[in-house]
Design a protein around this motif. Structure first.
Motif, PDB file in Angstrom:
ATOM      1  N   GLN A   1       0.814  -1.130   0.132  1.00 32.65           N
ATOM      2  CA  GLN A   1       0.065  -0.015   0.003  1.00 32.65           C
ATOM      3  C   GLN A   1       0.760   1.230  -0.086  1.00 32.65           C
ATOM      4  N   LYS A   2       1.827   1.272   0.799  1.00 32.53           N
ATOM      5  CA  LYS A   2       2.818   2.232   0.783  1.00 32.53           C
ATOM      6  C   LYS A   2       3.545   2.640  -0.345  1.00 32.53           C
ATOM      7  N   THR A   3       4.140   1.609  -1.120  1.00 36.30           N
ATOM      8  CA  THR A   3       4.804   1.415  -2.252  1.00 36.30           C
ATOM      9  C   THR A   3       3.687   2.344  -3.504  1.00 36.30           C
ATOM     10  N   ALA A   4       2.356   1.843  -3.464  1.00 34.08           N
ATOM     11  CA  ALA A   4       1.508   2.130  -4.393  1.00 34.08           C
ATOM     12  C   ALA A   4       1.249   3.590  -4.278  1.00 34.08           C
ATOM     13  N   GLU A   5       0.924   4.155  -2.919  1.00 32.87           N
ATOM     14  CA  GLU A   5       0.950   5.645  -2.657  1.00 32.87           C
ATOM     15  C   GLU A   5       2.065   6.187  -2.948  1.00 32.87           C
ATOM     16  N   GLN A   6       3.182   5.831  -2.962  1.00 29.33           N
ATOM     17  CA  GLN A   6       4.446   6.637  -3.278  1.00 29.33           C
ATOM     18  C   GLN A   6       4.369   6.840  -4.883  1.00 29.33           C
ATOM     19  N   GLU A   7       4.237   5.545  -5.435  1.00 30.59           N
ATOM     20  CA  GLU A   7       3.996   5.758  -6.961  1.00 30.59           C
ATOM     21  C   GLU A   7       2.959   6.653  -7.484  1.00 30.59           C
ATOM     22  N   ARG A   8       1.793   6.808  -6.804  1.00 33.74           N
ATOM     23  CA  ARG A   8       0.588   7.361  -7.289  1.00 33.74           C
ATOM     24  C   ARG A   8       1.348   9.190  -7.030  1.00 33.74           C
ATOM     25  N   ARG A   9       1.941   9.204  -6.295  1.00 35.40           N
ATOM     26  CA  ARG A   9       2.366  10.478  -5.817  1.00 35.40           C
ATOM     27  C   ARG A   9       3.620  11.042  -6.616  1.00 35.40           C
ATOM     28  N   ALA A  10       4.192  10.272  -6.968  1.00 39.31           N
ATOM     29  CA  ALA A  10       5.247  10.393  -8.046  1.00 39.31           C
ATOM     30  C   ALA A  10       4.659  10.624  -9.632  1.00 39.31           C
ATOM     31  N   MET A  11       3.710   9.882  -9.826  1.00 35.77           N
ATOM     32  CA  MET A  11       2.991  10.061 -10.979  1.00 35.77           C
ATOM     33  C   MET A  11       2.240  11.450 -11.120  1.00 35.77           C
ATOM     34  N   LYS A  12       1.814  11.577  -9.786  1.00 41.52           N
ATOM     35  CA  LYS A  12       1.102  13.074  -9.792  1.00 41.52           C
ATOM     36  C   LYS A  12       1.976  14.114 -10.030  1.00 41.52           C
ATOM     37  N   LEU A  13       3.224  14.069  -9.463  1.00 40.96           N
ATOM     38  CA  LEU A  13       4.323  15.115  -9.765  1.00 40.96           C
ATOM     39  C   LEU A  13       4.722  15.205 -10.960  1.00 40.96           C
ATOM     40  N   ILE A  14       4.930  14.045 -11.688  1.00 39.32           N
ATOM     41  CA  ILE A  14       5.255  14.016 -13.145  1.00 39.32           C
ATOM     42  C   ILE A  14       3.964  14.903 -14.114  1.00 39.32           C
ATOM     43  N   ALA A  15       2.880  14.305 -13.870  1.00 41.36           N
ATOM     44  CA  ALA A  15       1.981  14.757 -14.563  1.00 41.36           C
ATOM     45  C   ALA A  15       1.620  16.325 -14.371  1.00 41.36           C
ATOM     46  N   THR A  16       2.005  16.772 -13.088  1.00 37.96           N
ATOM     47  CA  THR A  16       1.972  18.368 -12.677  1.00 37.96           C
ATOM     48  C   THR A  16       3.063  18.990 -13.353  1.00 37.96           C
ATOM     49  N   GLY A  17       4.150  18.286 -13.388  1.00 38.57           N
ATOM     50  CA  GLY A  17       5.453  18.944 -13.929  1.00 38.57           C
ATOM     51  C   GLY A  17       5.200  19.186 -15.599  1.00 38.57           C
ATOM     52  N   ARG A  18       4.740  18.079 -16.239  1.00 40.93           N
ATOM     53  CA  ARG A  18       4.205  18.311 -17.691  1.00 40.93           C
ATOM     54  C   ARG A  18       3.340  19.434 -18.096  1.00 40.93           C
ATOM     55  N   PHE A  19       2.315  19.580 -17.183  1.00 45.62           N
ATOM     56  CA  PHE A  19       1.306  20.585 -17.186  1.00 45.62           C
ATOM     57  C   PHE A  19       1.965  21.897 -17.135  1.00 45.62           C
ATOM     58  N   GLU A  20       2.967  22.019 -16.263  1.00 43.11           N
ATOM     59  CA  GLU A  20       3.377  23.341 -15.792  1.00 43.11           C
ATOM     60  C   GLU A  20       4.370  23.523 -16.996  1.00 43.11           C
ATOM     61  N   ALA A  21       5.025  22.621 -17.673  1.00 41.71           N
ATOM     62  CA  ALA A  21       5.995  22.943 -18.833  1.00 41.71           C
ATOM     63  C   ALA A  21       5.069  23.164 -20.190  1.00 41.71           C
TER      64      ALA A  21
END
Length: 275
Positions: free
Chosen positions: A166-186
């Motif tokens: 569960q912790k790993t999945a949560e960390q991956e979800r947060r990482a994907m969210k950060l990547i998506a946010t970075g792409r949107f900002e770019a």
């Protein structure tokens, strides 16, 4: 605890003592040199320093029926006044064992009120609750529980594996969210850059057009100022040039190019010669 039977004895700085005469409490003793009557009187001392006591690991069941292993540590000290010292001798036998048993029971009760998830994040609150509860329960024994700490909260292996996933999945979800946010900002930055480039290009084109219009305006002003008087002569020259191309004949006057044009051949006078 020390039991003193001799005539002279010393109570140490970190001790308090009670003296019994024929088995009955007779005196409370502070640190220093004291004397008693052998065979008649008996003195027992109590160490009033804080005692560190380990709460052995034990299995407890949470409110959502998960069995976990917990342990802890607590600090307990006898009270340093006469009433508390008398209680440690006369109200409880083997007070350390009694406090440990009480702590284990209290530990099971605290975790029994919480779910597993609540237990994992409520370590400090559990410790505080136990300290207050144990201090209240041991007051009649002449003891003070000054602090309790929960050291280990250990769920079963299958629960730990599930929590890890569960912790790993949560960390991956947060990482994907950060990547998506970075792409949107770019993308937003690229959009802003494109708009700025387009605005710059448009402004440049406007400047160029304005420059051309200004140049045309200057040419017109110059033409109006310097070539208005010569326009007629320029037109006459153009007509003259056209006429000459057609082998036309012209009459030039002394005023320059202000001729009357005669199109075709001029009549030629011929003289007859006498034979």
């Amino acid at each position: 605890m020390r039991t003193i039977r001799g005539l002279f004895f010393v109570v140490r700085q970190y001790e308090r003592a009670v003296m019994e005469t024929f088995g009955k409490y007779s005196k409370y003793l502070h640190p220093g040199l004291h004397i008693q009557i052998p065979l008649v009187q008996l003195t027992r001392t109590r160490d009033i320093r804080e005692h560190t006591m380990d709460i052995a690991p034990q299995q407890v069941i949470t409110s959502d029926n998960v069995e976990i292993e917990v342990d802890g540590i607590m600090w307990v000290m006898p009270g340093n006044d006469e009433e508390y010292i008398k209680r440690t001798f006369y109200n409880i036998d083997r007070w350390k064992d009694a406090v440990l048993e009480l702590a284990q029971t209290n530990l099971r009760q605290e975790f029994g009120h919480l779910t597993l998830d609540e237990s994992l994040v409520a370590r400090e609150q559990i410790s505080k609750n136990m300290q207050i509860s144990l201090d209240d329960l041991t007051e009649n024994w002449g003891l003070k529980v000054t602090k309790v700490e929960i050291k280990l909260i250990d769920p079963p292996e299958d629960i730990k594996k599930a929590m890890h996933k569960q912790k790993t999945a949560e960390q991956e979800r947060r990482a994907m969210k950060l990547i998506a946010t970075g792409r949107f900002e770019a993308a937003e930055q690229d959009k802003l850059a494109a708009i700025q480039i387009a605005d710059g290009k448009k402004e440049a084109e406007i400047k160029i057009a304005e420059g051309k219009a200004k140049a045309i305006e200057l040419v017109n002003d110059a033409a109006n100022k310097y070539f208005v008087g010569n326009a007629k002569e320029l037109k006459q020259l153009e007509i003259t040039e056209t006429s000459l191309k057609d082998n036309s004949k012209i009459i030039l006057s002394q005023d320059g190019i202000t001729p009357t044009l005669l199109i075709g051949d001029l009549p030629v006078k011929t003289e007859k010669k006498s034979l």
